[in-house]
Motif scaffolding. Sequence first.
Motif, mmCIF file in Angstrom:
data_model
loop_
_atom_site.group_PDB
_atom_site.id
_atom_site.type_symbol
_atom_site.label_atom_id
_atom_site.label_comp_id
_atom_site.label_asym_id
_atom_site.label_seq_id
_atom_site.Cartn_x
_atom_site.Cartn_y
_atom_site.Cartn_z
ATOM 1 N N ASP A 30 10.189 -11.644 12.478
ATOM 2 C CA ASP A 30 9.305 -12.672 13.025
ATOM 3 C C ASP A 30 10.025 -13.616 13.977
ATOM 4 O OD1 ASP A 30 7.306 -11.601 11.457
ATOM 5 O OD2 ASP A 30 7.554 -13.064 9.841
ATOM 6 N N VAL A 31 11.345 -13.688 13.860
ATOM 7 C CA VAL A 31 12.094 -14.676 14.651
ATOM 8 C C VAL A 31 13.196 -14.063 15.507
ATOM 9 C CG1 VAL A 31 11.639 -16.555 13.028
ATOM 10 C CG2 VAL A 31 13.661 -15.119 12.701
ATOM 11 N N PRO A 45 18.884 -14.322 22.412
ATOM 12 C CA PRO A 45 17.939 -14.111 21.311
ATOM 13 C C PRO A 45 18.605 -14.379 19.966
ATOM 14 C CG PRO A 45 18.682 -12.007 22.173
ATOM 15 C CD PRO A 45 19.241 -13.056 23.090
ATOM 16 N N PHE A 46 17.845 -14.915 19.038
ATOM 17 C CA PHE A 46 18.369 -15.254 17.716
ATOM 18 C C PHE A 46 19.019 -14.050 17.040
ATOM 19 C CE2 PHE A 46 17.401 -15.879 13.079
ATOM 20 C CZ PHE A 46 18.344 -16.864 12.854
ATOM 21 N N PRO A 118 15.355 -25.970 20.502
ATOM 22 C CA PRO A 118 14.670 -27.232 20.828
ATOM 23 C C PRO A 118 13.172 -27.233 20.546
ATOM 24 C CG PRO A 118 15.291 -26.046 22.825
ATOM 25 C CD PRO A 118 15.966 -25.347 21.689
ATOM 26 N N GLU A 119 12.537 -26.078 20.548
ATOM 27 C CA GLU A 119 11.103 -26.007 20.240
ATOM 28 C C GLU A 119 10.850 -25.783 18.751
ATOM 29 O OE1 GLU A 119 8.878 -26.673 22.518
ATOM 30 O OE2 GLU A 119 10.490 -26.927 23.995
ATOM 31 N N ARG A 120 11.925 -25.682 17.959
ATOM 32 C CA ARG A 120 11.844 -25.449 16.511
ATOM 33 C C ARG A 120 11.072 -24.172 16.176
ATOM 34 N NH1 ARG A 120 10.283 -30.512 17.162
ATOM 35 N NH2 ARG A 120 8.234 -30.215 16.241
ATOM 36 N N CYS A 121 11.186 -23.191 17.047
ATOM 37 C CA CYS A 121 10.496 -21.909 16.859
ATOM 38 C C CYS A 121 10.933 -21.241 15.559
ATOM 39 C CB CYS A 121 10.763 -21.015 18.063
ATOM 40 S SG CYS A 121 10.194 -19.308 17.895
ATOM 41 N N ILE A 122 12.240 -21.173 15.336
ATOM 42 C CA ILE A 122 12.767 -20.485 14.157
ATOM 43 C C ILE A 122 12.490 -21.303 12.904
ATOM 44 C CG2 ILE A 122 14.824 -19.474 13.105
ATOM 45 C CD1 ILE A 122 15.986 -19.303 15.977
#
Length: 225
Positions: A30-31, A45-46, A118-122
């Motif tokens: 998902d991340v 990418p993470f 910065p967008e706190r996506c993870i």
Amino acid sequence: MAEEVLPITRQVTTESRETGTSFVDIHLLDVEDCLIYDRHGVCIPFKSLYQERKSIIIFVRNFLCYSCKEYVEDLSKIPREALEDAEIRLVVIGQSAHCHIESFCSLTGYPYEIYVDPERCIYQKLGMKREETFTDSAPPSPHVKSGMFVGQMKSIWRAMTSPAFDFQGDLHQQGGAIIAGPGSQVHFSHFDMNRMDHMPINWLLQLAGVQQTLDFSDKPKIIHV
């Protein structure tokens, strides 16, 4: 074709560290494509953090948080050879703009990899808490030396004296820690309940396979002669 079995990760909270009976599913698929940024603003990418080797990945609340600062100061004390011998990658992820990374590393002495989301996506997709929950039974963090009042005053002062007056992230966002890799295998996960609920570093190191136990106490050492 056999059905793919997703890994189940143990979630250890301050209430369940002794029993180890609480579990949570973490789905890195998902991340894996969420972008994180280094100190120069270059994105990756993470998934690149854990594809090739096992990684300890620490998510902090924000770079002005006194408890996060003191926790990362203790992370900086981990000997490089201890990580290299165990083939472990150590990564810190914050949620500020990338321009704050350099000053945070200078402040804490942290020498290892560090990125920001910065967008706190993870944070959001993994389900990390955005409010604090305190319990009377929670043991004190071995890595936070400042009291809450003094610590908060230090955080406010650092915000006021920084070149860009901001709190370098969402003040309500909590962090966590995962051990993952190689590939998408997840070995362990802990999501912080509050600013003091960091996973003890020696626990993380042992769970990741590091043999060395470190002393993070700020008490004077007694040398017997």
